[in-house]
Design a protein around this motif. Sequence first.
Motif, mmCIF file in Angstrom:
data_model
loop_
_atom_site.group_PDB
_atom_site.id
_atom_site.type_symbol
_atom_site.label_atom_id
_atom_site.label_comp_id
_atom_site.label_asym_id
_atom_site.label_seq_id
_atom_site.Cartn_x
_atom_site.Cartn_y
_atom_site.Cartn_z
ATOM 1 N N GLN A 183 -7.429 -2.168 11.235
ATOM 2 C CA GLN A 183 -8.261 -3.412 11.525
ATOM 3 C C GLN A 183 -8.769 -4.387 10.194
ATOM 4 O O GLN A 183 -9.065 -6.104 10.082
ATOM 5 C CB GLN A 183 -10.303 -3.260 12.179
ATOM 6 C CG GLN A 183 -9.757 -2.867 12.968
ATOM 7 C CD GLN A 183 -11.000 -1.831 14.014
ATOM 8 O OE1 GLN A 183 -11.748 -1.072 13.315
ATOM 9 N NE2 GLN A 183 -11.728 -2.387 15.176
ATOM 10 N N ILE A 184 -8.408 -4.537 8.693
ATOM 11 C CA ILE A 184 -8.073 -5.078 7.820
ATOM 12 C C ILE A 184 -7.169 -6.174 7.795
ATOM 13 O O ILE A 184 -5.734 -5.386 8.004
ATOM 14 C CB ILE A 184 -7.741 -4.408 6.850
ATOM 15 C CG1 ILE A 184 -8.944 -3.634 6.524
ATOM 16 C CG2 ILE A 184 -8.207 -5.800 5.107
ATOM 17 C CD1 ILE A 184 -10.336 -3.606 6.307
ATOM 18 N N ASP A 185 -7.385 -7.223 7.060
ATOM 19 C CA ASP A 185 -6.083 -8.473 7.633
ATOM 20 C C ASP A 185 -5.848 -9.504 6.332
ATOM 21 O O ASP A 185 -4.506 -9.596 6.600
ATOM 22 C CB ASP A 185 -6.793 -9.667 8.151
ATOM 23 C CG ASP A 185 -7.161 -9.673 9.608
ATOM 24 O OD1 ASP A 185 -6.261 -8.827 10.410
ATOM 25 O OD2 ASP A 185 -8.336 -9.519 10.139
ATOM 26 N N VAL A 208 -12.139 -16.026 5.157
ATOM 27 C CA VAL A 208 -12.529 -15.530 6.527
ATOM 28 C C VAL A 208 -13.173 -17.004 7.248
ATOM 29 O O VAL A 208 -13.120 -17.009 8.800
ATOM 30 C CB VAL A 208 -13.524 -14.331 6.685
ATOM 31 C CG1 VAL A 208 -13.133 -13.326 6.430
ATOM 32 C CG2 VAL A 208 -15.125 -14.602 6.464
ATOM 33 N N SER A 209 -13.971 -18.183 6.360
ATOM 34 C CA SER A 209 -14.131 -18.798 7.157
ATOM 35 C C SER A 209 -13.629 -19.938 6.921
ATOM 36 O O SER A 209 -13.447 -20.841 7.830
ATOM 37 C CB SER A 209 -15.672 -19.430 6.503
ATOM 38 O OG SER A 209 -14.954 -19.628 5.497
ATOM 39 N N PRO A 255 -5.840 -17.125 10.723
ATOM 40 C CA PRO A 255 -6.498 -16.766 11.113
ATOM 41 C C PRO A 255 -7.287 -15.230 9.806
ATOM 42 O O PRO A 255 -6.326 -14.480 9.786
ATOM 43 C CB PRO A 255 -6.726 -16.196 12.231
ATOM 44 C CG PRO A 255 -5.730 -17.316 12.958
ATOM 45 C CD PRO A 255 -4.841 -17.230 12.095
ATOM 46 N N VAL A 256 -8.450 -14.889 9.380
ATOM 47 C CA VAL A 256 -8.617 -13.858 8.726
ATOM 48 C C VAL A 256 -10.070 -13.229 9.654
ATOM 49 O O VAL A 256 -10.769 -14.010 9.421
ATOM 50 C CB VAL A 256 -8.946 -13.818 7.287
ATOM 51 C CG1 VAL A 256 -9.206 -12.697 6.689
ATOM 52 C CG2 VAL A 256 -7.725 -14.499 6.797
ATOM 53 N N HIS A 257 -9.953 -12.211 9.772
ATOM 54 C CA HIS A 257 -11.024 -11.248 10.344
ATOM 55 C C HIS A 257 -11.964 -10.492 9.577
ATOM 56 O O HIS A 257 -13.452 -10.526 9.774
ATOM 57 C CB HIS A 257 -10.861 -10.927 11.439
ATOM 58 C CG HIS A 257 -10.453 -11.626 12.655
ATOM 59 N ND1 HIS A 257 -10.881 -12.559 13.310
ATOM 60 C CD2 HIS A 257 -9.294 -12.021 13.368
ATOM 61 C CE1 HIS A 257 -10.687 -13.299 14.677
ATOM 62 N NE2 HIS A 257 -9.420 -12.932 13.885
ATOM 63 N N ARG A 258 -10.930 -9.685 8.241
ATOM 64 C CA ARG A 258 -11.612 -7.895 7.895
ATOM 65 C C ARG A 258 -10.739 -8.900 6.382
ATOM 66 O O ARG A 258 -9.559 -8.710 6.251
ATOM 67 C CB ARG A 258 -11.827 -7.490 8.168
ATOM 68 C CG ARG A 258 -12.573 -7.467 9.715
ATOM 69 C CD ARG A 258 -13.032 -5.871 10.617
ATOM 70 N NE ARG A 258 -13.872 -5.368 11.597
ATOM 71 C CZ ARG A 258 -12.844 -6.468 13.219
ATOM 72 N NH1 ARG A 258 -11.972 -6.497 12.387
ATOM 73 N NH2 ARG A 258 -13.553 -6.647 13.913
ATOM 74 N N VAL A 259 -12.028 -8.446 5.723
ATOM 75 C CA VAL A 259 -11.381 -8.301 3.914
ATOM 76 C C VAL A 259 -11.713 -7.191 3.414
ATOM 77 O O VAL A 259 -13.383 -7.012 3.607
ATOM 78 C CB VAL A 259 -11.359 -9.437 3.056
ATOM 79 C CG1 VAL A 259 -11.026 -9.346 1.628
ATOM 80 C CG2 VAL A 259 -10.960 -10.800 3.454
ATOM 81 N N LEU A 260 -11.188 -6.545 2.970
ATOM 82 C CA LEU A 260 -11.070 -6.023 1.692
ATOM 83 C C LEU A 260 -10.774 -5.920 0.859
ATOM 84 O O LEU A 260 -10.174 -6.417 0.123
ATOM 85 C CB LEU A 260 -10.344 -4.422 2.177
ATOM 86 C CG LEU A 260 -10.635 -3.551 1.362
ATOM 87 C CD1 LEU A 260 -12.194 -3.059 1.173
ATOM 88 C CD2 LEU A 260 -9.438 -1.657 1.634
ATOM 89 N N SER A 261 -11.821 -6.273 -0.076
ATOM 90 C CA SER A 261 -12.195 -6.904 -1.481
ATOM 91 C C SER A 261 -12.308 -5.449 -2.600
ATOM 92 O O SER A 261 -13.102 -4.234 -2.508
ATOM 93 C CB SER A 261 -13.171 -7.697 -2.225
ATOM 94 O OG SER A 261 -12.846 -8.334 -3.016
ATOM 95 N N SER A 296 -16.309 -9.896 6.556
ATOM 96 C CA SER A 296 -16.202 -9.747 7.761
ATOM 97 C C SER A 296 -16.657 -11.250 8.749
ATOM 98 O O SER A 296 -17.552 -11.531 8.371
ATOM 99 C CB SER A 296 -16.757 -8.875 8.720
ATOM 100 O OG SER A 296 -16.628 -7.169 8.218
ATOM 101 N N LYS A 297 -15.739 -11.157 9.542
ATOM 102 C CA LYS A 297 -15.878 -13.210 10.319
ATOM 103 C C LYS A 297 -17.494 -12.592 11.146
ATOM 104 O O LYS A 297 -17.614 -12.007 11.806
ATOM 105 C CB LYS A 297 -14.467 -13.501 11.422
ATOM 106 C CG LYS A 297 -14.744 -15.060 11.150
ATOM 107 C CD LYS A 297 -13.411 -15.098 12.327
ATOM 108 C CE LYS A 297 -13.369 -16.688 12.562
ATOM 109 N NZ LYS A 297 -12.835 -17.572 11.978
ATOM 110 N N THR A 298 -17.797 -13.517 11.184
ATOM 111 C CA THR A 298 -18.945 -14.226 12.264
ATOM 112 C C THR A 298 -18.610 -15.043 13.373
ATOM 113 O O THR A 298 -18.130 -16.089 12.982
ATOM 114 C CB THR A 298 -20.389 -13.973 11.455
ATOM 115 O OG1 THR A 298 -21.007 -15.252 10.547
ATOM 116 C CG2 THR A 298 -20.525 -12.997 10.711
#
Length: 728
Positions: A262-264, A321-322, A351-357, A372-374
Amino acid sequence: MTSGAYIAAMGIISALGTGTDSTYQALKGGKSGLASVDFFQLNRPNFPKVGMVPGTIKNTLPRTHALARIAAGQIMAQCSRVPDAVVLGATTGGMLTCESLLKAKETDPKRFRYHGLGTVAEDLADLMGCTGPAITVSTACSSGNAALTIALEMIRSGQAETVLAGGADALCRMTCFGFQSLQVVDPAGARPFDQKRSGMSVAEGAGLLLLVSQRPENPVAELSGGGLSCDAYHASSPHPEGNGAFDAMAKAMDDAGVTPEQIDYISLHGTGTQANDRAEAMAVNRLFNPDKPAASSVKGATGHSMAAAGAIEAIISAIAVSKGIIPGNTGFSTPDPELNFIPVHRPIQQPVHRVLSNTFGFGGNNAAIVISKTENQTSGTCAREAKRVQKPQMGPMSVLGYACVTGAGTTAESLGAFYKGQSLAGMIADKTLTDLLTLKKVRRMKRFSRLMLALAVLAGKETPPDISPASIIGGTGWGSLSETWDFLSRLFAGNEKSSSPIDFVGSVHNAALGHVAMELGAKGANITTTGGDASFEQALWTAGILGKKDHTHMMVMGGDEHHPDLSFRFDMSVVPEGTAADGGGALVLAPGAVPGNPTLTPRLFMKNDDRLEPKETLADLTRELPDFNDRYGAVMAGIPKALNARGKALADALPNAFSSSIPILDYRRLTGQFATAPAVAAVLAVDAVKNNRLPDPNFPGQCVDLQGRGILLLGLGRHLTAVEVMPG
């Protein structure tokens, strides 16, 4: 998984520009912000380019403070909410200013008043009207993400509804020359994950995020989870297989309730050094095998801004994500076949919904977060105020073992002097510390690291053998003063031509707890807090918040060394003609109440506003402790010498505030004046509660019967803090 926190507003300043719009445009254009330092002199020809904030920063405060204020100003322009707390990552504080003062042989303590790392968070709290906790996290390059993770848990636990969190650091000689002395600075500029990479680019900046518990009108994104770990492997090198990095990433995703699929996008730590990039690549390959999401490091564009890096990259992740952008890996051109890993070359709009940083630092400190995107988000406003709710009381932590070192000696000697009402003030002998440790362990350590490691060894001996702390959380007012002084002295004496890599690595505030983690094999959270006289209370507060989440045994510590040249400059409670004092305390804690064991519970942490009358200041304390007379048999109050008049006025007002004649012991009269004297006081109070007696403050040599009640530890410095110690 539990709920995350909404990002209501963001502020950023870095080598790529000021503000989120400028940052987005720079990322979209694949620009690099690396340039030559122009605001202070580096007496070395052809010094590599750095990630310097462009333009002139006009402010009478030190540069780190100024950068943080610029980022905070952007948030204040978007949102009128006053944060309940501030949690900030920092490693340099006022160091750039301090370097110039030391070089000029300045001795006036007032000129050094903004040196402390904690002064940046305190300045932001004052700027934004925050009267609650101001916590400074110093875990080297992972500080920003660690601060965000702690802030997230503050919101989840109900201790705060709005938290200002992030990181800030400015360039200074210490970092520029320190990293160059380690031979990890790339003359061509950072090239993360490139086959020809040869180091990092030192940088500066500030990133701040306003986190809120309730959804605002236009949330930017959501901070969904955080993971903390420690390599417990080496003072400056990562675990070669990336084990700690793997753990932090896995914990962050688990905390956010997401799977690797689920990480984009992965915002990589990617400094550009051989060892760091290799370890991170191994961890990513293991965690995401066989299908890896898009990944890149922005440090080829921004440079590595130390404590600010995680916060800046959290904001870039929120922009991802935004705005639907994956930043390019600036500086990358040739894949390294050894890594089995190719980052995104150039920015991509998708499109990016979730980022692991990811962020990883000296001492094996690792921190990863998930952004995460809202739904229906814009880069918008923060118009809706949060509905206030009753703050829950923080839960107790049971004491399983404890130890202290003071001028009187180790635990037994210190307690013996304490019960006789004798002074514990002084400097513990170096031999006493080294006798507790092996020569191999301490040969490259100086006083502060030796002190903290000795404390850990002593506390371990007093803890049941089947108990092994997974997390280490410690506070220090000033960190490794010996290494700092020695590094700068050598640098200045050699006209800035030579410096010590060993002293540089040892100078970071979290170096000591890195050694403790290696000694104990503790691979959980490893957090160093710092903020003058409230440094230990910050550690306890942090332990209470993280312990509720992790449910693991923790060692919570506090300590400071005395240094003949720096202590009186940095700490206004230390005077040259007074008794030189240092020491510390350590407690092994378990979340919750364990039958038969004393407990510690943080009850209050707020600004001590000297504009208010003592009665007004104590009003929050009386509301927090309505059953004061039933619960406590005595008060142990810590009054820093620099704030003696204010502290004494508050102590004198306590009996009237609670309609009580309870004994009040000023413990700093016994421990001496050093920032983390409260850590020693906590150990003394735990033992006193176990033995149901406390030295009588009015009749030396006699003791007060506690009658089965607890002790309230009060800090009466720049912050008003309260910690209760109760019998088991």
